[in-house]
Design a protein around this motif. Structure first.
Motif, PDB file in Angstrom:
ATOM      1  N   ASP A 271      -5.672  -3.188  -5.488  1.00  0.00           N
ATOM      2  CA  ASP A 271      -4.848  -2.198  -6.171  1.00  0.00           C
ATOM      3  C   ASP A 271      -3.550  -1.891  -5.437  1.00  0.00           C
ATOM      4  OD1 ASP A 271      -6.006  -0.991  -4.013  1.00  0.00           O
ATOM      5  OD2 ASP A 271      -6.713   0.783  -5.092  1.00  0.00           O
ATOM      6  N   GLN A 272      -3.069  -2.829  -4.604  1.00  0.00           N
ATOM      7  CA  GLN A 272      -1.804  -2.601  -3.916  1.00  0.00           C
ATOM      8  C   GLN A 272      -0.642  -2.624  -4.913  1.00  0.00           C
ATOM      9  OE1 GLN A 272      -4.000  -4.933  -3.044  1.00  0.00           O
ATOM     10  NE2 GLN A 272      -4.480  -4.775  -0.863  1.00  0.00           N
ATOM     11  N   THR A 273       0.366  -1.834  -4.624  1.00  0.00           N
ATOM     12  CA  THR A 273       1.596  -1.852  -5.398  1.00  0.00           C
ATOM     13  C   THR A 273       2.771  -1.899  -4.423  1.00  0.00           C
ATOM     14  OG1 THR A 273       1.702   0.554  -5.496  1.00  0.00           O
ATOM     15  CG2 THR A 273       0.616  -0.571  -7.330  1.00  0.00           C
TER      16      THR A 273
ATOM     17  N   GLY B 289      -4.190   2.729   3.492  1.00  0.00           N
ATOM     18  CA  GLY B 289      -3.555   2.958   4.779  1.00  0.00           C
ATOM     19  C   GLY B 289      -2.094   3.330   4.639  1.00  0.00           C
ATOM     20  N   ASP B 290      -1.378   3.202   5.746  1.00  0.00           N
ATOM     21  CA  ASP B 290       0.027   3.582   5.775  1.00  0.00           C
ATOM     22  C   ASP B 290       0.889   2.587   4.995  1.00  0.00           C
ATOM     23  OD1 ASP B 290      -0.603   5.725   7.429  1.00  0.00           O
ATOM     24  OD2 ASP B 290      -0.291   4.544   9.265  1.00  0.00           O
TER      25      ASP B 290
ATOM     26  N   ASN C  93      10.220 -10.267   6.666  1.00  0.00           N
ATOM     27  CA  ASN C  93      10.029  -9.339   7.770  1.00  0.00           C
ATOM     28  C   ASN C  93       8.861  -8.416   7.459  1.00  0.00           C
ATOM     29  OD1 ASN C  93      10.264  -6.797   9.291  1.00  0.00           O
ATOM     30  ND2 ASN C  93      12.194  -7.612  10.042  1.00  0.00           N
ATOM     31  N   ILE C  94       7.872  -8.406   8.361  1.00  0.00           N
ATOM     32  CA  ILE C  94       6.744  -7.500   8.233  1.00  0.00           C
ATOM     33  C   ILE C  94       6.772  -6.533   9.392  1.00  0.00           C
ATOM     34  CG2 ILE C  94       4.245  -7.273   7.996  1.00  0.00           C
ATOM     35  CD1 ILE C  94       5.413  -8.865   5.779  1.00  0.00           C
ATOM     36  N   MET C  95       7.000  -5.262   9.105  1.00  0.00           N
ATOM     37  CA  MET C  95       6.962  -4.216  10.125  1.00  0.00           C
ATOM     38  C   MET C  95       7.833  -4.546  11.333  1.00  0.00           C
ATOM     39  SD  MET C  95       2.929  -3.063   9.905  1.00  0.00           S
ATOM     40  CE  MET C  95       2.312  -4.711  10.206  1.00  0.00           C
TER      41      MET C  95
END
Length: 215
Positions: free
Chosen positions: A121-123, A148-149, A170-172
């Motif tokens: 269910d990520q958006t 989570g965050d 780019n991830i985080m």
């Protein structure tokens, strides 16, 4: 040489973001703009995922085929590989460069495409694109929302004669090419460019023969 678990986590987020964000867009976006391209690809891929039970079960060959047909055409893997190679790129022959591009592409697809079977269910929220009309390179900023965050996820695109192409993510705060550059450099320093090609080939063979996680 092993790829850290954190890289796997980053690209799980990457695939989830790329595919799940389709839920936020009911209209077909304009592919002539960089953010429109990403939204359009997302919508197309998500439709395919939702209509194919085998992909949802983790059928890796089916997932690889989907990525090859619906995502790879909108990427610039040659530039991605060149950036990951750094100064070593110019030391490679044209034949070696072609091999590296093909093997690195297959490595990325086979290592991380399994995340498709984990979609839930990520958006994704797309940030407003800040770019001038004549910009040749832009960054599309997004945020993955789910468990989570919130996770920042950005895409670097370049304008080519064949339209906008993604060449880095780019991830985080960590870019894909940076995550691989040191590892490629270490492999080359130990075994040369041909050694890196062989390593990638061997790793891809291992991944191709591995059983799906859901089997």
């Amino acid at each position: 040489m092993k790829y850290p678990l954190t890289i796997r986590q980053w690209f799980a987020f990457l695939f989830c973001a790329l595919f799940m964000s389709a839920m936020a867009f009911a209209q077909t976006p304009d592919q002539s703009t960089p953010d429109g391209l990403i939204k359009s690809v997302v919508s197309d891929v998500m439709s395919s995922v939702k209509s194919d039970p085998e992909i949802q079960k983790g059928n890796i060959p089916k997932i690889v085929d989907l990525v090859e047909k619906k995502i790879v055409p909108y990427t610039d893997m040659r530039r991605t590989t060149e950036m990951a190679m750094g100064p070593n790129w110019k030391k490679a022959t044209p034949e070696q460069q072609a091999q590296l591009v093909a093997e690195f592409k297959n490595l990325l697809i086979r290592t991380y495409s399994g995340a498709l079977s984990q979609l839930r269910d990520q958006t994704v929220q797309f940030k407003q694109l800040r770019a001038a009309p004549d910009d040749q390179e832009v960054t599309v900023k997004t945020v993955v929302l789910g468990h989570g965050d919130p996770v920042p996820l950005d895409y670097r695109l370049e304008k080519t004669s064949n339209g906008w192409k993604v060449y880095d993510m780019n991830i985080m705060g960590v870019w894909l090419v940076e995550a691989y550059r040191n590892q490629f450099s270490n492999q080359i320093s130990q075994n040369g460019i041909d050694g890196l090609v062989k390593f990638l080939q061997d790793r891809n063979k291992q991944l191709a023969s591995a059983k799906p996680a859901n089997s």
